[in-house]
Design a protein around this motif. Structure first.
Motif, PDB file in Angstrom:
ATOM      1  N   SER A  13       0.829  -1.195   0.000  1.00  0.00           N
ATOM      2  CA  SER A  13       0.000   0.000   0.000  1.00  0.00           C
ATOM      3  C   SER A  13       0.867   1.248   0.000  1.00  0.00           C
ATOM      4  O   SER A  13       1.962   1.265   0.559  1.00  0.00           O
ATOM      5  CB  SER A  13      -0.890  -0.007   1.238  1.00  0.00           C
ATOM      6  N   ALA A  14       0.396   2.322  -0.593  1.00  0.00           N
ATOM      7  CA  ALA A  14       1.133   3.584  -0.571  1.00  0.00           C
ATOM      8  C   ALA A  14       1.207   4.144   0.840  1.00  0.00           C
ATOM      9  O   ALA A  14       2.063   4.969   1.146  1.00  0.00           O
ATOM     10  CB  ALA A  14       0.467   4.588  -1.503  1.00  0.00           C
ATOM     11  N   ASP A  15       0.332   3.667   1.704  1.00  0.00           N
ATOM     12  CA  ASP A  15       0.244   4.163   3.075  1.00  0.00           C
ATOM     13  C   ASP A  15       0.933   3.213   4.057  1.00  0.00           C
ATOM     14  O   ASP A  15       0.645   3.213   5.243  1.00  0.00           O
ATOM     15  CB  ASP A  15      -1.234   4.321   3.440  1.00  0.00           C
ATOM     16  N   ARG A  16       1.855   2.395   3.559  1.00  0.00           N
ATOM     17  CA  ARG A  16       2.448   1.321   4.360  1.00  0.00           C
ATOM     18  C   ARG A  16       3.145   1.816   5.622  1.00  0.00           C
ATOM     19  O   ARG A  16       3.189   1.112   6.614  1.00  0.00           O
ATOM     20  CB  ARG A  16       3.455   0.519   3.522  1.00  0.00           C
ATOM     21  N   GLU A  17       3.660   3.044   5.583  1.00  0.00           N
ATOM     22  CA  GLU A  17       4.419   3.543   6.739  1.00  0.00           C
ATOM     23  C   GLU A  17       3.530   3.842   7.939  1.00  0.00           C
ATOM     24  O   GLU A  17       4.032   4.068   9.033  1.00  0.00           O
ATOM     25  CB  GLU A  17       5.178   4.812   6.362  1.00  0.00           C
ATOM     26  N   CYS A  34       4.160  -3.845  11.516  1.00  0.00           N
ATOM     27  CA  CYS A  34       3.419  -5.093  11.617  1.00  0.00           C
ATOM     28  C   CYS A  34       3.017  -5.642  10.252  1.00  0.00           C
ATOM     29  O   CYS A  34       2.583  -6.783  10.157  1.00  0.00           O
ATOM     30  CB  CYS A  34       2.208  -4.905  12.517  1.00  0.00           C
ATOM     31  N   ASN A  35       3.169  -4.861   9.203  1.00  0.00           N
ATOM     32  CA  ASN A  35       2.890  -5.376   7.863  1.00  0.00           C
ATOM     33  C   ASN A  35       4.142  -5.970   7.214  1.00  0.00           C
ATOM     34  O   ASN A  35       4.124  -6.351   6.052  1.00  0.00           O
ATOM     35  CB  ASN A  35       2.283  -4.281   6.978  1.00  0.00           C
ATOM     36  N   GLY A  36       5.245  -6.039   7.988  1.00  0.00           N
ATOM     37  CA  GLY A  36       6.453  -6.689   7.495  1.00  0.00           C
ATOM     38  C   GLY A  36       7.463  -5.734   6.890  1.00  0.00           C
ATOM     39  O   GLY A  36       8.549  -6.150   6.501  1.00  0.00           O
ATOM     40  N   THR A  43      14.727   7.014   6.408  1.00  0.00           N
ATOM     41  CA  THR A  43      13.474   6.898   5.663  1.00  0.00           C
ATOM     42  C   THR A  43      13.546   5.848   4.555  1.00  0.00           C
ATOM     43  O   THR A  43      12.596   5.675   3.817  1.00  0.00           O
ATOM     44  CB  THR A  43      12.964   8.232   5.067  1.00  0.00           C
ATOM     45  N   GLY A  44      14.653   5.141   4.422  1.00  0.00           N
ATOM     46  CA  GLY A  44      14.679   4.014   3.500  1.00  0.00           C
ATOM     47  C   GLY A  44      13.790   2.891   4.027  1.00  0.00           C
ATOM     48  O   GLY A  44      13.496   2.834   5.223  1.00  0.00           O
ATOM     49  N   GLU A  45      13.357   2.015   3.140  1.00  0.00           N
ATOM     50  CA  GLU A  45      12.473   0.926   3.546  1.00  0.00           C
ATOM     51  C   GLU A  45      12.905  -0.362   2.875  1.00  0.00           C
ATOM     52  O   GLU A  45      13.442  -0.360   1.773  1.00  0.00           O
ATOM     53  CB  GLU A  45      11.024   1.234   3.123  1.00  0.00           C
ATOM     54  N   LEU A  46      12.637  -1.456   3.576  1.00  0.00           N
ATOM     55  CA  LEU A  46      12.854  -2.774   3.009  1.00  0.00           C
ATOM     56  C   LEU A  46      11.523  -3.508   3.077  1.00  0.00           C
ATOM     57  O   LEU A  46      10.943  -3.668   4.153  1.00  0.00           O
ATOM     58  CB  LEU A  46      13.927  -3.519   3.813  1.00  0.00           C
ATOM     59  N   LEU A  47      11.033  -3.947   1.938  1.00  0.00           N
ATOM     60  CA  LEU A  47       9.720  -4.568   1.889  1.00  0.00           C
ATOM     61  C   LEU A  47       9.832  -6.071   2.101  1.00  0.00           C
ATOM     62  O   LEU A  47      10.892  -6.663   1.888  1.00  0.00           O
ATOM     63  CB  LEU A  47       9.063  -4.273   0.532  1.00  0.00           C
ATOM     64  N   SER A  51      12.346  -6.211  -1.832  1.00  0.00           N
ATOM     65  CA  SER A  51      12.687  -5.001  -2.564  1.00  0.00           C
ATOM     66  C   SER A  51      12.952  -3.854  -1.587  1.00  0.00           C
ATOM     67  O   SER A  51      12.401  -3.805  -0.493  1.00  0.00           O
ATOM     68  CB  SER A  51      11.579  -4.645  -3.548  1.00  0.00           C
ATOM     69  N   ALA A  52      13.821  -2.950  -2.001  1.00  0.00           N
ATOM     70  CA  ALA A  52      14.215  -1.825  -1.154  1.00  0.00           C
ATOM     71  C   ALA A  52      13.701  -0.530  -1.754  1.00  0.00           C
ATOM     72  O   ALA A  52      13.569  -0.392  -2.971  1.00  0.00           O
ATOM     73  CB  ALA A  52      15.725  -1.778  -1.018  1.00  0.00           C
ATOM     74  N   ILE A  53      13.400   0.413  -0.866  1.00  0.00           N
ATOM     75  CA  ILE A  53      12.989   1.743  -1.298  1.00  0.00           C
ATOM     76  C   ILE A  53      14.029   2.725  -0.788  1.00  0.00           C
ATOM     77  O   ILE A  53      14.374   2.729   0.402  1.00  0.00           O
ATOM     78  CB  ILE A  53      11.596   2.084  -0.747  1.00  0.00           C
ATOM     79  N   ALA A  54      14.566   3.534  -1.682  1.00  0.00           N
ATOM     80  CA  ALA A  54      15.628   4.469  -1.316  1.00  0.00           C
ATOM     81  C   ALA A  54      15.094   5.522  -0.356  1.00  0.00           C
ATOM     82  O   ALA A  54      13.914   5.867  -0.384  1.00  0.00           O
ATOM     83  CB  ALA A  54      16.176   5.132  -2.577  1.00  0.00           C
ATOM     84  N   PRO A  55      15.981   6.036   0.508  1.00  0.00           N
ATOM     85  CA  PRO A  55      15.564   7.102   1.416  1.00  0.00           C
ATOM     86  C   PRO A  55      15.007   8.295   0.655  1.00  0.00           C
ATOM     87  O   PRO A  55      15.470   8.620  -0.435  1.00  0.00           O
ATOM     88  CB  PRO A  55      16.861   7.472   2.138  1.00  0.00           C
TER      89      PRO A  55
END
Ligand code: ZN
Length: 68
Positions: A13-17, A34-36, A43-47, A51-55
């Motif tokens: 979801s775009a609202d995952r954070e 809690c969604n993993g 502000t980087g993310e690992l799904l 897959s990774a999302i850059a800061p």
């Protein structure tokens, strides 16, 4: 993975954070939602699918100069 009612936004979801924290490790600079999704303090993310999302850039102008 999420046990909340109503359920938190999923990892795709775009609202995952806005999912709730499942684990918080500020000394290591990351949190697990809690969604993993693993959220890093830069502000980087690992799904959950690997897959990774850059800061993302700071949103306020006064934060831009402090990290130079
Ligand atoms: Zn949840």
């Amino acid at each position: 993975m999420c046990q909340h009612q109503p359920p938190c936004p999923s990892a795709d979801s775009a609202d995952r954070e806005s999912a709730r924290l499942a684990a918080h490790h500020p000394e290591q600079g990351w949190s697990l939602l809690c969604n993993g999704v693993v959220l890093f303090e830069d502000t980087g993310e690992l799904l959950p699918d690997g897959s990774a999302i850059a800061p993302q850039r700071p949103r306020t102008a006064d934060q831009v100069m402090t990290t130079a």
